[in-house]
Design an enzyme around this catalytic site. Structure first.
Site, PDB file in Angstrom:
ATOM      1  CB  VAL A  86      67.799 -13.882 -58.576  1.00  0.00           C
ATOM      2  CG1 VAL A  86      67.303 -14.059 -59.988  1.00  0.00           C
ATOM      3  CG2 VAL A  86      68.851 -14.806 -59.895  1.00  0.00           C
ATOM      4  N   GLY A 162      77.351 -11.073 -48.759  1.00  0.00           N
ATOM      5  CA  GLY A 162      77.971  -9.779 -49.037  1.00  0.00           C
ATOM      6  C   GLY A 162      77.757  -8.571 -49.686  1.00  0.00           C
ATOM      7  CB  CYS A 180      68.034  -7.714 -56.504  1.00  0.00           C
ATOM      8  SG  CYS A 180      69.253  -7.662 -56.754  1.00  0.00           S
TER       9      CYS A 180
END
Length: 238
Positions: A86, A162, A180
């Protein structure tokens, strides 16, 4: 670069602020077009309104507030098929979505991710910030503080999604997630870490695109400005 070698041009589409769902649809179309040879290698350069996104692992436990409360924060939530955990996207965060053929670029998946990290490291260094990757913790860090996130999708050798580089977003949004999926680590921004005054965000977007192009050995960048319907070509080595 100089000499009579073949020129390799990267198209950079400057899109301004775009809703996350719209860019998902755009990326899907562009990957199909790139696979069919209808478009060249390109990168979307943009910002999003406040948005939380999950990767394909669906680690919902790393959202620390009820999903129903996100509208009250002015944020959307999207579940995607990219890698990573996330994260948050919002204004004053530079987002690049490269749509590339890795075969044409001559890279494998790991080297591609390392190239995204290298582009953010280079731009941070322009402002006196010493950023670096952290081994298995994908992204770019200033000490124990994360300044740039990466989440990519590679399908049959073609890339989408990206990087997200924090220029000066509202870092309060990150308090509602485990960014993350890495607990007990702070998130930072170029504004917090820089030793000098920052230029307008558009300049930093440009620098990221230029660094990305050099890292992946493109000789030129053709900029397509969506707001002005103009085109500009510059050397990636400039």
């Amino acid at each position: 670069m100089s000499g009579g070698g073949a020129r390799r041009v990267l198209e950079a589409w400057r899109l301004g602020v775009v809703k996350y769902g719209d860019t998902l649809k755009l990326q899907e179309r562009l990957v199909a077009d790139r696979r069919a040879g209808r478009v060249p290698d390109l990168v979307l350069s943009l910002q999003h309104p406040p948005t939380y996104t999950f990767g394909k692992r669906r680690t919902d436990h790393n959202l620390l507030v009820p999903e129903s409360s996100l509208a009250g924060l002015g944020a959307e939530l999207h579940r995607t098929e990219r890698g990573g955990d996330v994260t948050f996207h919002g204004p004053r965060q530079a987002v690049l979505y490269p749509i590339l053929s890795l075969r044409d670029v001559g890279l494998g998946a790991r080297r591609y991710v390392e190239g995204l990290e290298a582009a953010m490291v280079e731009v941070a260094s322009l402002y006196g910030v010493e950023a670096r990757p952290r081994g298995r913790c994908t992204g770019v860090w200033v000490g124990d503080r994360k300044i740039g996130a990466i989440g990519v999708r590679i399908s049959s050798g073609f890339t989408s999604h990206g990087l997200a580089f924090n220029i000066d977003p509202d870092l309060g949004y990150f308090k509602h997630i485990v960014p993350c999926g890495i607990a007990n680590k702070d998130v930072t921004s170029l504004r917090q870490e820089a030793k000098v005054e920052l230029p307008p965000d558009e300049v930093i977007h440009h620098q990221l695109v230029q660094s990305l192009a050099k890292t992946f050995r493109f000789t030129d960048v053709k900029v397509k400005d969506d707001s002005e319907c103009t085109e500009m070509v510059y050397s990636a080595a400039a």
